[in-house]
Design an enzyme around this catalytic site. Structure first.
Site, PDB file in Angstrom:
ATOM      1  N   ASN A   1       4.853  -0.320  -3.906  1.00  0.00           N
ATOM      2  CA  ASN A   1       3.637  -0.105  -3.121  1.00  0.00           C
ATOM      3  C   ASN A   1       2.690   0.743  -3.957  1.00  0.00           C
ATOM      4  OD1 ASN A   1       1.660   0.476  -1.279  1.00  0.00           O
ATOM      5  ND2 ASN A   1       2.943   1.715   0.082  1.00  0.00           N
ATOM      6  N   TRP A   2       1.688   0.087  -4.511  1.00  0.00           N
ATOM      7  CA  TRP A   2       0.765   0.808  -5.412  1.00  0.00           C
ATOM      8  C   TRP A   2      -0.190   1.714  -4.653  1.00  0.00           C
ATOM      9  CZ3 TRP A   2      -1.212  -3.429  -9.395  1.00  0.00           C
ATOM     10  CH2 TRP A   2      -0.124  -3.864 -10.158  1.00  0.00           C
ATOM     11  N   LYS A   3      -0.285   1.533  -3.338  1.00  0.00           N
ATOM     12  CA  LYS A   3      -1.253   2.310  -2.542  1.00  0.00           C
ATOM     13  C   LYS A   3      -2.674   2.131  -3.129  1.00  0.00           C
ATOM     14  CE  LYS A   3       2.514   5.239  -1.108  1.00  0.00           C
ATOM     15  NZ  LYS A   3       2.977   6.550  -0.687  1.00  0.00           N
TER      16      LYS A   3
ATOM     17  N   HIS B   1       2.458   1.437   7.598  1.00  0.00           N
ATOM     18  CA  HIS B   1       2.757   2.556   6.690  1.00  0.00           C
ATOM     19  C   HIS B   1       2.234   3.856   7.311  1.00  0.00           C
ATOM     20  CE1 HIS B   1       2.934   5.134   3.214  1.00  0.00           C
ATOM     21  NE2 HIS B   1       3.733   4.250   2.660  1.00  0.00           N
TER      22      HIS B   1
ATOM     23  N   GLU C   1       0.789   6.284   6.093  1.00  0.00           N
ATOM     24  CA  GLU C   1      -0.555   6.694   5.642  1.00  0.00           C
ATOM     25  C   GLU C   1      -1.641   5.991   6.453  1.00  0.00           C
ATOM     26  OE1 GLU C   1       0.250   5.890   1.546  1.00  0.00           O
ATOM     27  OE2 GLU C   1       1.534   7.655   1.463  1.00  0.00           O
TER      28      GLU C   1
ATOM     29  N   GLU D   1      10.930   5.342   6.133  1.00  0.00           N
ATOM     30  CA  GLU D   1      10.210   6.280   5.277  1.00  0.00           C
ATOM     31  C   GLU D   1       9.931   7.561   6.059  1.00  0.00           C
ATOM     32  OE1 GLU D   1       8.065   4.231   1.767  1.00  0.00           O
ATOM     33  OE2 GLU D   1       6.672   4.337   3.438  1.00  0.00           O
TER      34      GLU D   1
ATOM     35  N   GLY E   1       5.915  11.089  -1.279  1.00  0.00           N
ATOM     36  CA  GLY E   1       5.064  11.718  -2.291  1.00  0.00           C
ATOM     37  C   GLY E   1       5.250  13.220  -2.409  1.00  0.00           C
TER      38      GLY E   1
ATOM     39  N   SER F   1       9.791   9.347  -2.215  1.00  0.00           N
ATOM     40  CA  SER F   1      10.155  10.033  -3.459  1.00  0.00           C
ATOM     41  C   SER F   1      11.339   9.394  -4.179  1.00  0.00           C
ATOM     42  CB  SER F   1      10.422  11.523  -3.181  1.00  0.00           C
ATOM     43  OG  SER F   1       9.253  12.133  -2.667  1.00  0.00           O
TER      44      SER F   1
ATOM     45  N   GLY G   1       6.664   4.193  -4.077  1.00  0.00           N
ATOM     46  CA  GLY G   1       5.241   4.461  -4.249  1.00  0.00           C
ATOM     47  C   GLY G   1       4.950   4.896  -5.672  1.00  0.00           C
ATOM     48  N   GLY G   2       4.822   6.198  -5.876  1.00  0.00           N
ATOM     49  CA  GLY G   2       4.425   6.773  -7.163  1.00  0.00           C
ATOM     50  C   GLY G   2       5.165   6.194  -8.362  1.00  0.00           C
TER      51      GLY G   2
HETATM   52  P1  13P Z   1       6.468   7.782  -2.912  1.00  0.00           P
HETATM   53  O1  13P Z   1       7.529   6.943  -3.591  1.00  0.00           O
HETATM   54  O2  13P Z   1       5.306   8.066  -3.814  1.00  0.00           O
HETATM   55  O3  13P Z   1       7.064   8.991  -2.271  1.00  0.00           O
HETATM   56  O4  13P Z   1       5.863   6.888  -1.748  1.00  0.00           O
HETATM   57  C1  13P Z   1       6.723   6.302  -0.853  1.00  0.00           C
HETATM   58  C2  13P Z   1       5.974   5.356  -0.032  1.00  0.00           C
HETATM   59  O5  13P Z   1       5.211   5.727   0.850  1.00  0.00           O
HETATM   60  C3  13P Z   1       6.125   3.926  -0.319  1.00  0.00           C
HETATM   61  O6  13P Z   1       5.495   3.153   0.640  1.00  0.00           O
END
Ligand code: 13P
Length: 252
Positions: free
Chosen positions: A4-6, A94, A96, A171, A177, A212, A233-234
């Site tokens: 997930n590149w966000k 998600h 976010e 999640e 993050g 994470s 994510g990251g």
């Molecule tokens: P991180 O891996 O950056 O913590 O993000 C997780 C996430 O929200 C994936 O959708």
């Protein structure tokens, strides 16, 4: 394993570069990689995807979807539009989006139903905030149970095409993050609980862990059979690191 590149990277050139690198990561027989770039990059990436030598166990996804196929809904993108580009998945709900865009469970549910009905595979995200987790694991389960009950309303009648038609990602919000990853034992317990809540769905849903995830902790999650993969994510923005995560997943 879902990348997930966000809202990253900042330019199309960087996005194409990242996609090319991720597409080169060797894919193990039992690992599917799903790459979810921002919508604006999807068309170009889908062209690259179509021209790859091998697309086996590689798929594209959107990071969100709207519940109507077409219409007067400024800014929105429907499930058929996404499919017509060659994307197979959509991330829905998600945390976010729930936080910054005020998405409610009712909206998440509409998105889930519309996507499944349109043949788009769904990665539904659930997970509790820190304040709930501080009350203990039972409170966290109660929170997730309510999310699932609301987000999965009106889905029992839908015939899932494959076991990946509906994937649920656990999640915990406090682990996203933050570098504070959820203890693998708790993630596995929650994954088992999620499967129990979704036991009416056939074939059984798969559960991913997200929050994470990196190459150092991925093996600890995947050694629990309840956890079918990860939503990353990251670490998915760094091809070398994501490659190490995929390698670890392949050797489980
Ligand atoms: P991180 O891996 O950056 O913590 O993000 C997780 C996430 O929200 C994936 O959708």
């Amino acid at each position: 394993m879902v990348a997930n590149w966000k809202e990253n990277p900042e330019t199309e050139a960087e996005a194409l570069g990242l996609f090319r690198k991720l597409a080169k990561i060797p894919r193990n027989r039992n690992t599917e990689i799903v790459i979810c770039p921002p919508f604006v990059y999807l068309e170009k990436i889908a062209e690259e995807f179509k021209n790859l030598e091998s697309r086996a166990r590689l798929a594209l996804g959107g990071q969100d979807i709207f519940w109507e196929k077409t219409g007067a809904f400024t800014g929105e993108i429907g499930p058929t539009m996404l499919r017509s580009l060659g994307a197979a998945y959509a991330i829905i709900g998600h945390s976010e989006r729930r936080k910054f865009l005020r998405e409610t469970d009712e909206m998440v549910n509409k998105k889930v139903v519309a996507s499944l009905e349109a043949g788009l595979k769904v990665i539904l995200c659930v997970g509790e905030p820190l304040a709930i987790r501080r009350q203990g694991f039972t409170a966290a389960k109660k929170f997730v149970r309510r999310q699932l009950a609301e987000d999965l309303r009106r889905t029992s009648h839908i015939k899932f095409q494959t076991s990946s038609s509906l994937v649920i990602a656990y999640e915990p919000i406090w682990a996203i993050g933050t570098g504070k990853n959820c203890p693998p034992f708790d993630a596995a317990r929650m994954a088992a609980f999620i499967k129990l809540q979704a036991r009416h769905l056939k074939p059984p849903v798969r559960v991913l862990y997200g929050g994470s995830v990196n190459s150092k902790n991925i093996a600890d999650y995947l050694k629990n059979k309840e956890i079918g993969g990860a939503l990353v994510g990251g670490a998915s923005l760094n091809a070398a690191e994501f490659g190490r995560i995929i390698k670890a997943a392949g050797s489980r």
